[in-house]
Design an enzyme around this catalytic site. Structure first.
Site, PDB file in Angstrom:
ATOM      1  CD  GLN A   1     -45.103  47.956  48.455  1.00 56.96           C
ATOM      2  OE1 GLN A   1     -45.506  48.064  47.532  1.00 56.96           O
ATOM      3  NE2 GLN A   1     -45.523  48.407  49.693  1.00 56.96           N
TER       4      GLN A   1
ATOM      5  CG  HIS B   1     -41.657  50.364  50.352  1.00 61.49           C
ATOM      6  ND1 HIS B   1     -41.261  49.543  51.232  1.00 61.49           N
ATOM      7  CD2 HIS B   1     -42.897  51.160  50.674  1.00 61.49           C
ATOM      8  CE1 HIS B   1     -42.497  49.234  51.986  1.00 61.49           C
ATOM      9  NE2 HIS B   1     -43.273  50.122  51.495  1.00 61.49           N
TER      10      HIS B   1
ATOM     11  CE  LYS C   1     -54.461  51.536  51.374  1.00 64.91           C
ATOM     12  NZ  LYS C   1     -53.611  50.884  52.353  1.00 64.91           N
TER      13      LYS C   1
ATOM     14  CB  CYS D   1     -44.836  54.018  52.322  1.00 65.33           C
ATOM     15  SG  CYS D   1     -45.961  52.489  52.377  1.00 65.33           S
TER      16      CYS D   1
ATOM     17  CB  THR E   1     -45.800  52.412  71.001  1.00 64.05           C
ATOM     18  OG1 THR E   1     -47.162  52.036  70.885  1.00 64.05           O
ATOM     19  CG2 THR E   1     -45.664  52.928  72.657  1.00 64.05           C
TER      20      THR E   1
ATOM     21  CB  VAL F   1     -45.186  55.299  61.514  1.00 66.26           C
ATOM     22  CG1 VAL F   1     -45.264  56.644  61.024  1.00 66.26           C
ATOM     23  CG2 VAL F   1     -45.402  54.378  60.257  1.00 66.26           C
TER      24      VAL F   1
ATOM     25  NE  ARG G   1     -45.467  43.724  53.280  1.00 68.52           N
ATOM     26  CZ  ARG G   1     -45.667  44.981  53.110  1.00 68.52           C
ATOM     27  NH1 ARG G   1     -44.853  46.021  53.117  1.00 68.52           N
ATOM     28  NH2 ARG G   1     -46.939  45.399  53.277  1.00 68.52           N
TER      29      ARG G   1
ATOM     30  N   GLY H   1     -43.338  48.072  56.290  1.00 68.54           N
ATOM     31  CA  GLY H   1     -44.321  48.776  55.701  1.00 68.54           C
ATOM     32  C   GLY H   1     -45.885  48.223  56.197  1.00 68.54           C
TER      33      GLY H   1
HETATM   34  N1  LIG Z   1     -45.049  51.302  58.206  1.00 71.20           N
HETATM   35  C1  LIG Z   1     -44.947  52.105  57.219  1.00 71.20           C
HETATM   36  O1  LIG Z   1     -44.151  52.059  56.465  1.00 71.20           O
HETATM   37  C2  LIG Z   1     -46.274  52.945  56.953  1.00 71.20           C
HETATM   38  C3  LIG Z   1     -46.213  53.708  55.800  1.00 71.20           C
HETATM   39  C4  LIG Z   1     -47.104  54.732  55.542  1.00 71.20           C
HETATM   40  C5  LIG Z   1     -48.129  54.839  56.249  1.00 71.20           C
HETATM   41  N2  LIG Z   1     -48.249  53.853  57.487  1.00 71.20           N
HETATM   42  C6  LIG Z   1     -49.556  54.008  58.296  1.00 71.20           C
HETATM   43  O2  LIG Z   1     -49.039  54.352  59.441  1.00 71.20           O
HETATM   44  C7  LIG Z   1     -49.881  53.775  60.593  1.00 71.20           C
HETATM   45  C8  LIG Z   1     -49.123  53.224  61.638  1.00 71.20           C
HETATM   46  O3  LIG Z   1     -48.099  52.246  60.929  1.00 71.20           O
HETATM   47  P1  LIG Z   1     -47.107  51.524  61.784  1.00 71.20           P
HETATM   48  O4  LIG Z   1     -46.138  50.676  60.746  1.00 71.20           O
HETATM   49  O5  LIG Z   1     -46.355  52.337  62.877  1.00 71.20           O
HETATM   50  O6  LIG Z   1     -48.104  50.662  62.823  1.00 71.20           O
HETATM   51  P2  LIG Z   1     -47.631  49.731  64.007  1.00 71.20           P
HETATM   52  O7  LIG Z   1     -45.995  49.512  63.974  1.00 71.20           O
HETATM   53  O8  LIG Z   1     -48.565  48.429  63.969  1.00 71.20           O
HETATM   54  O9  LIG Z   1     -48.034  50.760  65.062  1.00 71.20           O
HETATM   55  C9  LIG Z   1     -49.551  50.885  65.406  1.00 71.20           C
HETATM   56  C10 LIG Z   1     -49.494  51.829  66.405  1.00 71.20           C
HETATM   57  O10 LIG Z   1     -51.017  52.061  66.762  1.00 71.20           O
HETATM   58  C11 LIG Z   1     -51.046  51.635  68.092  1.00 71.20           C
HETATM   59  N3  LIG Z   1     -52.227  51.031  68.466  1.00 71.20           N
HETATM   60  C12 LIG Z   1     -52.957  49.801  68.202  1.00 71.20           C
HETATM   61  N4  LIG Z   1     -54.069  49.570  68.557  1.00 71.20           N
HETATM   62  C13 LIG Z   1     -54.514  50.715  69.197  1.00 71.20           C
HETATM   63  C14 LIG Z   1     -55.597  51.188  69.805  1.00 71.20           C
HETATM   64  N5  LIG Z   1     -56.670  50.401  69.962  1.00 71.20           N
HETATM   65  N6  LIG Z   1     -55.906  52.468  70.323  1.00 71.20           N
HETATM   66  C15 LIG Z   1     -54.824  53.519  70.276  1.00 71.20           C
HETATM   67  N7  LIG Z   1     -53.507  53.042  69.615  1.00 71.20           N
HETATM   68  C16 LIG Z   1     -53.465  51.864  69.269  1.00 71.20           C
HETATM   69  C17 LIG Z   1     -50.052  50.854  68.338  1.00 71.20           C
HETATM   70  O11 LIG Z   1     -49.702  50.714  69.968  1.00 71.20           O
HETATM   71  P3  LIG Z   1     -48.980  49.561  70.852  1.00 71.20           P
HETATM   72  O12 LIG Z   1     -47.717  49.656  70.433  1.00 71.20           O
HETATM   73  O13 LIG Z   1     -49.436  49.680  72.091  1.00 71.20           O
HETATM   74  O14 LIG Z   1     -49.829  48.323  70.237  1.00 71.20           O
HETATM   75  C18 LIG Z   1     -48.893  51.339  67.879  1.00 71.20           C
HETATM   76  O15 LIG Z   1     -48.281  52.526  68.438  1.00 71.20           O
HETATM   77  C19 LIG Z   1     -50.897  52.909  60.111  1.00 71.20           C
HETATM   78  O16 LIG Z   1     -52.263  53.463  59.670  1.00 71.20           O
HETATM   79  C20 LIG Z   1     -50.213  52.358  58.511  1.00 71.20           C
HETATM   80  O17 LIG Z   1     -50.978  51.960  57.601  1.00 71.20           O
HETATM   81  C21 LIG Z   1     -47.200  53.105  57.731  1.00 71.20           C
END
Ligand SMILES: NC(=O)c1ccc[n+]([C@@H]2O[C@H](COP(=O)([O-])OP(=O)(O)OC[C@H]3O[C@@H](n4cnc5c(N)ncnc54)[C@H](OP(=O)(O)O)[C@@H]3O)[C@@H](O)[C@H]2O)c1
Length: 354
Positions: free
Chosen positions: A178, A244, A207, A151, A13, A16, A237, A182
């Site tokens: 960025q 980015h 990183k 990223c 959800t 990513v 940011r 992100g």
């Molecule tokens: N965004 C980027 O550009 C990027 C790039 C490289 C790496 N990453 C890494 O990829 C990962 C996801 O990033 P994102 O940007 O997609 O973050 P996000 O938008 O905050 O999404 C986080 C996801 O994890 C779920 N979640 C939260 N708490 C949870 C729990 N207790 N148990 C199970 N699921 C849970 C959330 O569900 P709900 O929607 O239900 O809260 C959501 O589906 C992170 O580790 C981030 O560091 C992100």
């Protein structure tokens, strides 16, 4: 007709997770079998549980799928699990899945620097995938955990690779602008970022430096020898939703004969994903723009579905001998996360390692 592998997405959800769904829609080898968000979303329809953010609608095939609980037992029978979980949540879940025989390809930072863990940007270091054999033996796992890079690092290393192989690189200096995405859906408060730039991103500079050295490292005697390249990053940011932009200054070992040579080296760059014709591989991983005002996030971030990066303003850096500078832009959620992870899974499938 191939029998498709069944895949699941944890964190489906989030920002990513939504990219995984877009990229996996009508995928020739993989079929989505399970999705999960946070525990309280379990049992809800995907669309009801999700604030969809990207411009094209979510694929029709998944909008009515029921979310399952984010627990290892729900995902352990699948061929591949993509993890887009926050790092703190991912640790136990990913370990449990790998122990129980599942292949996990993950976008968070947990285990990225472990010596037995492949950190893969497929065009750059596909050969590091062999590390999973070591991981399986050492940890007595039948599954495995493979990581996609941070990223900023994924976008950067794609451009460093052809230059490193051709001219050698002594030192990399990079300043980033960025995007908000992100930091995840709840990442940055609007009151903090509107009309503003935040000149610090927790942990990002470290990183970029260490992951770049691992990804560009040599795979030798079943381990990675980190590249000695020096990397200095300043990360910021900015109020952009996606993409980015990175300003890169390089000190090369050998001066290129002219700038056109650098352009040609970048444009001609292809990696193993292109050789193997992997479904998500962009035809050209690096697009070079000649216009002085490109790349721009709004115009260039989604080239080749977000899988290619766009480079512009390639010119000499007169502050040092053999200095070169350029700007690179890439989609942080696709090339920098879901796309790199999916390409890695395709590589695993093609090499019969799933
Ligand atoms: N965004 C980027 O550009 C990027 C790039 C490289 C790496 N990453 C890494 O990829 C990962 C996801 O990033 P994102 O940007 O997609 O973050 P996000 O938008 O905050 O999404 C986080 C996801 O994890 C779920 N979640 C939260 N708490 C949870 C729990 N207790 N148990 C199970 N699921 C849970 C959330 O569900 P709900 O929607 O239900 O809260 C959501 O589906 C992170 O580790 C981030 O560091 C992100």
């Amino acid at each position: 007709m191939v029998d498709k592998l069944s895949v699941g997405i944890m964190g489906a959800t989030g920002l990513v997770g939504q990219r995984f769904l877009q990229l996996l829609h009508e995928h020739p080898w993989f079929e989505i079998a399970k999705l999960a968000g946070s525990p309280e979303k379990a049992g809800k329809r995907y669309l009801e549980a999700t604030t969809w953010v990207w411009s094209s609608d979510p694929p029709e095939t998944i909008v009515d799928m029921k979310l399952c609980r984010p627990e290892a037992k729900e995902f352990s029978k699948l061929d591949i699990v993509f993890s887009a979980l926050p790092t703190s949540i991912a640790m136990n879940l990913e370990l449990e899945l790998a122990r129980s025989g599942t292949t996990v390809v993950s976008t968070n930072s947990f285990m990225r620097l472990e010596e037995d863990t492949p950190l893969i940007n497929p065009e750059v270091n596909a050969e590091h995938i062999e590390l999973i054999e070591l991981q399986r033996v050492k940890r007595k796992w039948s599954g495995c955990i493979i990581k996609a890079p941070n990223c900023t690092t994924a976008i950067l290393t794609l451009t460093l690779k052809p230059l490193l192989d051709t001219y050698g690189i002594k030192c990399v200096r990079i300043a980033t602008m960025q995007a908000l995405s992100g930091a995840g859906y709840r990442g940055v408060l609007s009151m903090d970022i509107l009309d503003n730039i935040i000149p610090y991103i927790e942990g990002e500079e470290e990183k970029v430096s260490i992951e770049t050295r691992k990804i560009l490292g040599r795979f030798e005697n079943k381990s990675i020898i980190f590249h000695p390249i020096k990397v200095s990053a300043s990360c910021h940011r900015v109020p952009i939703l996606e993409g980015h932009l990175e300003v890169v200054f390089l000190e090369l070992e050998e001066k290129p004969p002219d700038i056109n040579d650098v352009i040609r080296i970048m444009e001609d760059f292809r990696g193993i994903p292109q050789e193997l014709k992997l479904p998500t591989a962009p035809p050209k991983p690096i697009i070079v723009r000649r216009e002085k005002n490109r790349p721009q996030p709004r115009l260039d971030r989604m080239v080749h579905r977000g899988m290619a990066v766009t480079v512009g303003r390639i010119r000499w850096d007169e502050s040092c001998e053999s200095g070169l500078k350029y700007i690179v832009l890439g989609s942080n959620t696709v090339r920098g996360a879901a796309g790199a992870a999916l390409l890695t899974a395709e590589l695993l499938y093609k090499l019969e390692k799933v």
